[in-house]
Design a protein around this motif. Structure first.
Motif, PDB file in Angstrom:
ATOM      1  N   ALA A  46      32.092  43.429  32.969  1.00  0.00           N
ATOM      2  CA  ALA A  46      31.795  45.517  31.877  1.00  0.00           C
ATOM      3  C   ALA A  46      33.867  45.635  32.135  1.00  0.00           C
ATOM      4  O   ALA A  46      34.317  45.830  33.003  1.00  0.00           O
ATOM      5  N   LEU A  47      33.969  46.247  31.079  1.00  0.00           N
ATOM      6  CA  LEU A  47      35.554  47.363  30.731  1.00  0.00           C
ATOM      7  C   LEU A  47      34.753  48.157  30.942  1.00  0.00           C
ATOM      8  O   LEU A  47      34.570  48.694  30.521  1.00  0.00           O
ATOM      9  N   ALA A  48      35.896  49.184  31.886  1.00  0.00           N
ATOM     10  CA  ALA A  48      35.538  50.633  32.215  1.00  0.00           C
ATOM     11  C   ALA A  48      36.820  51.017  32.252  1.00  0.00           C
ATOM     12  O   ALA A  48      37.740  51.018  32.919  1.00  0.00           O
ATOM     13  N   GLY A  49      36.682  52.080  31.600  1.00  0.00           N
ATOM     14  CA  GLY A  49      37.669  53.039  31.131  1.00  0.00           C
ATOM     15  C   GLY A  49      37.558  54.192  32.256  1.00  0.00           C
ATOM     16  O   GLY A  49      36.808  55.309  32.134  1.00  0.00           O
ATOM     17  N   ASN A  50      38.201  54.041  33.276  1.00  0.00           N
ATOM     18  CA  ASN A  50      38.246  55.315  34.124  1.00  0.00           C
ATOM     19  C   ASN A  50      38.768  56.598  34.931  1.00  0.00           C
ATOM     20  O   ASN A  50      40.095  56.566  32.933  1.00  0.00           O
ATOM     21  N   LYS A  51      38.531  57.575  35.189  1.00  0.00           N
ATOM     22  CA  LYS A  51      39.159  58.922  34.983  1.00  0.00           C
ATOM     23  C   LYS A  51      39.226  59.679  33.288  1.00  0.00           C
ATOM     24  O   LYS A  51      39.903  59.935  32.663  1.00  0.00           O
ATOM     25  N   SER A  52      37.592  58.751  32.673  1.00  0.00           N
ATOM     26  CA  SER A  52      37.549  59.761  31.491  1.00  0.00           C
ATOM     27  C   SER A  52      37.191  61.731  31.759  1.00  0.00           C
ATOM     28  O   SER A  52      37.648  62.123  30.352  1.00  0.00           O
ATOM     29  N   ASP A  53      37.238  62.009  33.054  1.00  0.00           N
ATOM     30  CA  ASP A  53      37.744  63.776  32.750  1.00  0.00           C
ATOM     31  C   ASP A  53      39.102  64.289  32.450  1.00  0.00           C
ATOM     32  O   ASP A  53      39.403  64.983  31.944  1.00  0.00           O
ATOM     33  N   LEU A  54      40.186  62.939  32.758  1.00  0.00           N
ATOM     34  CA  LEU A  54      41.589  63.703  32.223  1.00  0.00           C
ATOM     35  C   LEU A  54      41.675  62.975  30.883  1.00  0.00           C
ATOM     36  O   LEU A  54      42.925  62.633  30.350  1.00  0.00           O
ATOM     37  N   ALA A  55      41.059  63.969  30.017  1.00  0.00           N
ATOM     38  CA  ALA A  55      41.003  63.725  28.783  1.00  0.00           C
ATOM     39  C   ALA A  55      42.201  63.975  28.114  1.00  0.00           C
ATOM     40  O   ALA A  55      42.672  63.904  26.877  1.00  0.00           O
ATOM     41  N   SER A  56      42.804  65.459  28.651  1.00  0.00           N
ATOM     42  CA  SER A  56      43.883  65.583  28.356  1.00  0.00           C
ATOM     43  C   SER A  56      45.402  64.641  27.688  1.00  0.00           C
ATOM     44  O   SER A  56      46.446  65.243  27.830  1.00  0.00           O
ATOM     45  N   LYS A  57      45.305  63.958  28.876  1.00  0.00           N
ATOM     46  CA  LYS A  57      46.505  63.277  29.164  1.00  0.00           C
ATOM     47  C   LYS A  57      45.186  61.640  28.492  1.00  0.00           C
ATOM     48  O   LYS A  57      46.416  60.897  28.462  1.00  0.00           O
ATOM     49  N   ARG A  58      44.975  61.776  27.443  1.00  0.00           N
ATOM     50  CA  ARG A  58      44.368  60.461  27.900  1.00  0.00           C
ATOM     51  C   ARG A  58      45.097  60.066  26.323  1.00  0.00           C
ATOM     52  O   ARG A  58      45.767  60.316  25.786  1.00  0.00           O
ATOM     53  N   LYS A  59      45.987  58.647  26.737  1.00  0.00           N
ATOM     54  CA  LYS A  59      46.853  57.695  25.422  1.00  0.00           C
ATOM     55  C   LYS A  59      45.654  56.748  25.283  1.00  0.00           C
ATOM     56  O   LYS A  59      45.539  55.600  24.529  1.00  0.00           O
ATOM     57  N   VAL A  60      44.666  55.847  25.392  1.00  0.00           N
ATOM     58  CA  VAL A  60      43.510  54.513  25.473  1.00  0.00           C
ATOM     59  C   VAL A  60      41.864  55.349  24.788  1.00  0.00           C
ATOM     60  O   VAL A  60      41.540  55.947  25.405  1.00  0.00           O
ATOM     61  N   GLU A  61      42.411  55.138  23.488  1.00  0.00           N
ATOM     62  CA  GLU A  61      41.072  55.889  22.728  1.00  0.00           C
ATOM     63  C   GLU A  61      39.755  55.296  22.634  1.00  0.00           C
ATOM     64  O   GLU A  61      39.652  53.252  23.079  1.00  0.00           O
ATOM     65  N   PRO A  62      38.850  55.456  23.619  1.00  0.00           N
ATOM     66  CA  PRO A  62      37.344  55.140  22.928  1.00  0.00           C
ATOM     67  C   PRO A  62      37.132  54.033  22.382  1.00  0.00           C
ATOM     68  O   PRO A  62      36.308  52.964  22.943  1.00  0.00           O
ATOM     69  N   ASP A  63      37.429  53.982  20.843  1.00  0.00           N
ATOM     70  CA  ASP A  63      37.007  53.490  19.821  1.00  0.00           C
ATOM     71  C   ASP A  63      38.049  52.447  20.019  1.00  0.00           C
ATOM     72  O   ASP A  63      37.069  51.000  20.071  1.00  0.00           O
ATOM     73  N   GLU A  64      38.999  52.078  20.506  1.00  0.00           N
ATOM     74  CA  GLU A  64      39.554  50.689  20.629  1.00  0.00           C
ATOM     75  C   GLU A  64      39.329  50.233  21.526  1.00  0.00           C
ATOM     76  O   GLU A  64      39.231  48.950  21.619  1.00  0.00           O
ATOM     77  N   ALA A  65      38.925  50.723  23.181  1.00  0.00           N
ATOM     78  CA  ALA A  65      38.318  49.973  23.780  1.00  0.00           C
ATOM     79  C   ALA A  65      36.907  49.673  23.220  1.00  0.00           C
ATOM     80  O   ALA A  65      36.620  48.197  23.928  1.00  0.00           O
ATOM     81  N   ARG A  66      36.312  49.971  22.787  1.00  0.00           N
ATOM     82  CA  ARG A  66      35.232  49.286  22.570  1.00  0.00           C
ATOM     83  C   ARG A  66      35.165  48.979  21.518  1.00  0.00           C
ATOM     84  O   ARG A  66      34.475  47.700  21.651  1.00  0.00           O
ATOM     85  N   GLN A  67      36.101  48.449  20.646  1.00  0.00           N
ATOM     86  CA  GLN A  67      36.264  47.470  19.417  1.00  0.00           C
ATOM     87  C   GLN A  67      37.023  45.619  19.950  1.00  0.00           C
ATOM     88  O   GLN A  67      35.998  45.237  20.302  1.00  0.00           O
ATOM     89  N   TYR A  68      37.392  46.340  20.954  1.00  0.00           N
ATOM     90  CA  TYR A  68      38.237  45.030  22.193  1.00  0.00           C
ATOM     91  C   TYR A  68      36.753  44.429  22.605  1.00  0.00           C
ATOM     92  O   TYR A  68      36.737  43.485  22.149  1.00  0.00           O
ATOM     93  N   ALA A  69      35.969  45.530  23.751  1.00  0.00           N
ATOM     94  CA  ALA A  69      35.109  44.795  24.414  1.00  0.00           C
ATOM     95  C   ALA A  69      34.162  44.319  23.708  1.00  0.00           C
ATOM     96  O   ALA A  69      33.546  42.980  23.990  1.00  0.00           O
ATOM     97  N   GLU A  70      34.028  44.973  21.867  1.00  0.00           N
ATOM     98  CA  GLU A  70      32.684  43.994  21.251  1.00  0.00           C
ATOM     99  C   GLU A  70      33.258  42.829  20.733  1.00  0.00           C
ATOM    100  O   GLU A  70      32.591  42.052  20.763  1.00  0.00           O
ATOM    101  N   GLU A  71      34.525  42.512  20.123  1.00  0.00           N
ATOM    102  CA  GLU A  71      35.337  41.590  20.317  1.00  0.00           C
ATOM    103  C   GLU A  71      35.398  40.338  21.575  1.00  0.00           C
ATOM    104  O   GLU A  71      35.126  39.061  21.298  1.00  0.00           O
ATOM    105  N   ASN A  72      35.214  40.365  22.566  1.00  0.00           N
ATOM    106  CA  ASN A  72      35.471  39.829  23.198  1.00  0.00           C
ATOM    107  C   ASN A  72      33.865  39.822  24.010  1.00  0.00           C
ATOM    108  O   ASN A  72      33.820  38.728  25.333  1.00  0.00           O
ATOM    109  N   ASN A  73      32.659  40.234  23.562  1.00  0.00           N
ATOM    110  CA  ASN A  73      31.130  40.083  23.732  1.00  0.00           C
ATOM    111  C   ASN A  73      31.108  40.597  25.307  1.00  0.00           C
ATOM    112  O   ASN A  73      30.862  39.424  26.355  1.00  0.00           O
ATOM    113  N   ILE A  74      31.941  41.960  26.088  1.00  0.00           N
ATOM    114  CA  ILE A  74      31.741  42.334  27.205  1.00  0.00           C
ATOM    115  C   ILE A  74      31.062  43.797  27.461  1.00  0.00           C
ATOM    116  O   ILE A  74      31.340  44.178  26.569  1.00  0.00           O
TER     117      ILE A  74
END
Lengths: 327, 204
Positions: free
Chosen positions: B119-147
């Motif tokens: 499982a890939l966990a993007g932590n610190k989601s409360d710090l939205a204003s400082k976000r550098k990694v978009e959820p879509d990017e991570a989700r796509q990576y996760a789908e590609e790697n079947n995790i």
């Protein structure tokens, strides 16, 4: 105290020791970080890692700078974590290591088997004195700098103990990487680093990391026992104080029924839980026996078996039963 | 069939990820429901357990919370060996930590238990204003790697329990209750489910 006081701040130019040039990189990085309050007060400095690629590039640039005076490297455009990382990297890459393997072993021996902190520190002094002057100088530069970092711990959140956890393996490294890893994993290297940092083993004064002032021998003993206790024993006092508040479980609606069970389960086991542990844990339950050391460790952690027998203790448990006596 | 609440299924779970992304905080939130602004660096690894009750089974996680500092990396294989599940954590405010998470996933897929649930966990989601990694990017990576993928916040407790419950659901439920010594009913030729639990720790 032999040669510790002599030649302070002077690098002997003609030493055959190849680590001499690296001292300049260390000085450059530490000087840059100390120069601006904002840099040294960066939250999580040395704990948060910079980009590995950027660190690599910076280290190479600085190494070139030493060989030819033309390529001056400007650090101002760099991120604090990159510069901090480059400094760490330089220390890690020192070949042969800053602390020679023999001294490394003796330091570990001293921290494990000394009868008292006073005895341990006097052994430390003797061992450090037997290093070459250039090595002592680098170590002194680094430790002096780390004291500066600790002075800003309110802002950067890096207490002496925390800083030593992340920095120890940069100054204390054995060519046998498994040996380094195991001594790091069981918390011995952070202890050695902390003792060097707060005592006068290598700097001429002692240092009270809580109050940022010189302290007496007795006090020093207290600091070390307190911090060592924190590494070794169940929990730091602040952790225990906090853990008294009952845990709350925000429950997602769809998983509600599932969590009811969990809650009741936990309520019954909560009071017996001792707290958080910063000790060495053996992950190999039945599988790994790669080295003699691991086998010995395994033999010591008899609680693994005990734990398997009990179904109901659901909280923090101590697997590395032998944490104090890890040989 | 072995799914009775009385004897929970034990699963080894390991947390991996760069330093200071919030591995210990996630575990602490999950196991004790607590969060501390100032969580010190982990030495080596910490061990905790927590039980999750699903509809028909009880899953007991044996959690190895590893140290994220780079210098501890050489110890990591000892912790993820034989793990049934792994949570790879990154900090949504740091692209470097996301890159590091990807390399952990690669390492697990290459050298971990072949059936490991990642499982890939993007932590610190409360710090939205400082976000550098978009959820879509991570989700796509996760789908590609079947995790699996979830954004979490140990601070606000968002998605923390959900993450562990999702993992518990994904884990194979028909494992033997005994440790390897009682290996009478391990079916070697039936890779479908039996190979997954900690029973196989000697051979994977």
């Amino acid at each position: 105290m032999c040669k510790l006081g002599a030649n302070r701040g002077v690098v002997i130019g003609f030493s055959a020791d190849i680590i001499v040039p690296w001292n300049r990189i260390i000085h450059k990085c530490t000087g840059w970080i100390v120069k601006d309050k904002k840099r040294i007060e960066t939250e999580g400095i040395f704990r948060i890692s910079g980009s590995v690629a950027k660190i690599q590039v910076l280290v190479e640039k600085m190494q070139k700078e030493i060989s030819s005076s033309k390529n001056r490297v400007e650090l101002d455009n760099e991120d604090v974590h990159t510069v901090a990382g480059a400094m760490k990297r330089t220390l890690i890459d020192l070949e042969p290591p800053l602390i020679t393997p023999k001294i490394f072993d003796d330091l570990i021996e001293a921290i494990s088997n000394s009868a008292s902190i006073t005895q341990m520190l006097s052994t430390f002094r003797r061992l450090i004195c037997s290093l070459s002057e250039t090595r002592i100088e680098i170590l002194r530069t680094v430790l002096r700098f780390l004291r500066e970092v600790v002075k800003h711990k309110v802002e950067n959140k890096m207490s002496a103990a925390n800083l030593c956890k992340v920095f120890a393996a940069s100054i204390l490294r054995h060519p046998d990487s498994l040996k380094t890893a195991l001594n790091l994993g069981c918390g011995r290297l952070p202890k050695v680093a902390l003792a060097l940092l707060v005592s006068d083993c290598i700097l001429e004064s002692t240092f009270h990391p809580e109050e940022m002032r010189p302290c007496r021998d007795g006090e020093l003993g207290d600091i070390l026992s307190h911090e060592f206790h924190m590494f070794d024993e169940v929990s730091s006092p602040k952790f225990e104080a906090r853990s008294k508040s009952p845990p709350t479980f925000p429950v997602a609606s769809k998983a509600q029924d599932e969590w009811e069970d969990v809650k009741s389960n936990r309520a019954s086991s909560e009071p017996s839980s001792p707290g958080f542990k910063f000790n060495w844990m053996a992950p190999w339950q039945d599988d790994v026996a790669d080295s003699e050391e691991i086998v010995r460790q395994h033999a010591g952690s008899s609680k693994i078996k005990a734990r398997e027998g009990s179904e109901d203790s659901d909280d923090f448990e101590d697997v590395g039963a032998s944490r104090g006596e890890y040989v | 069939m072995a799914a009775q609440n009385k004897s929970p299924l034990n699963f080894k779970l390991v947390l991996l990820g760069e330093g200071a992304v919030g591995k210990s905080s996630l575990v602490l939130r999950f196991v004790r429901g607590q969060f501390f602004d100032y969580q010190e660096s982990t030495i080596g690894a910490a061990f905790l357990t927590q039980t999750v009750a699903l509809n028909d089974t009880t899953v007991k996680f044996e959690i190895w919370d590893t140290a994220g500092q780079e210098r501890y990396h050489s110890l990591a294989p000892m912790y993820y060996r034989g793990a049934a599940a792994a949570i790879v954590v990154y900090d949504i405010t740091s692209t470097d930590s996301f890159a590091r998470a990807k390399s952990w996933v690669r390492e697990l897929q290459r050298q971990g238990n072949p059936n490991i649930v990642i499982a890939l966990a993007g932590n610190k989601s409360d710090l939205a204003s400082k976000r550098k990694v978009e959820p879509d990017e991570a989700r796509q990576y996760a789908e590609e790697n079947n995790i699996m993928f979830m954004e979490t916040s140990a601070k606000t407790a968002s998605n923390v329990n959900e993450l562990f419950v999702q993992i518990a659901r994904k884990l194979p439920k028909q494992q033997q209750q005994d440790k390897p010594s009682g290996s009478a009913n391990i079916k070697v030729n039936e890779p479908k489910q039996d190979a997954k639990a900690n029973n196989c720790s000697g051979s994977c």
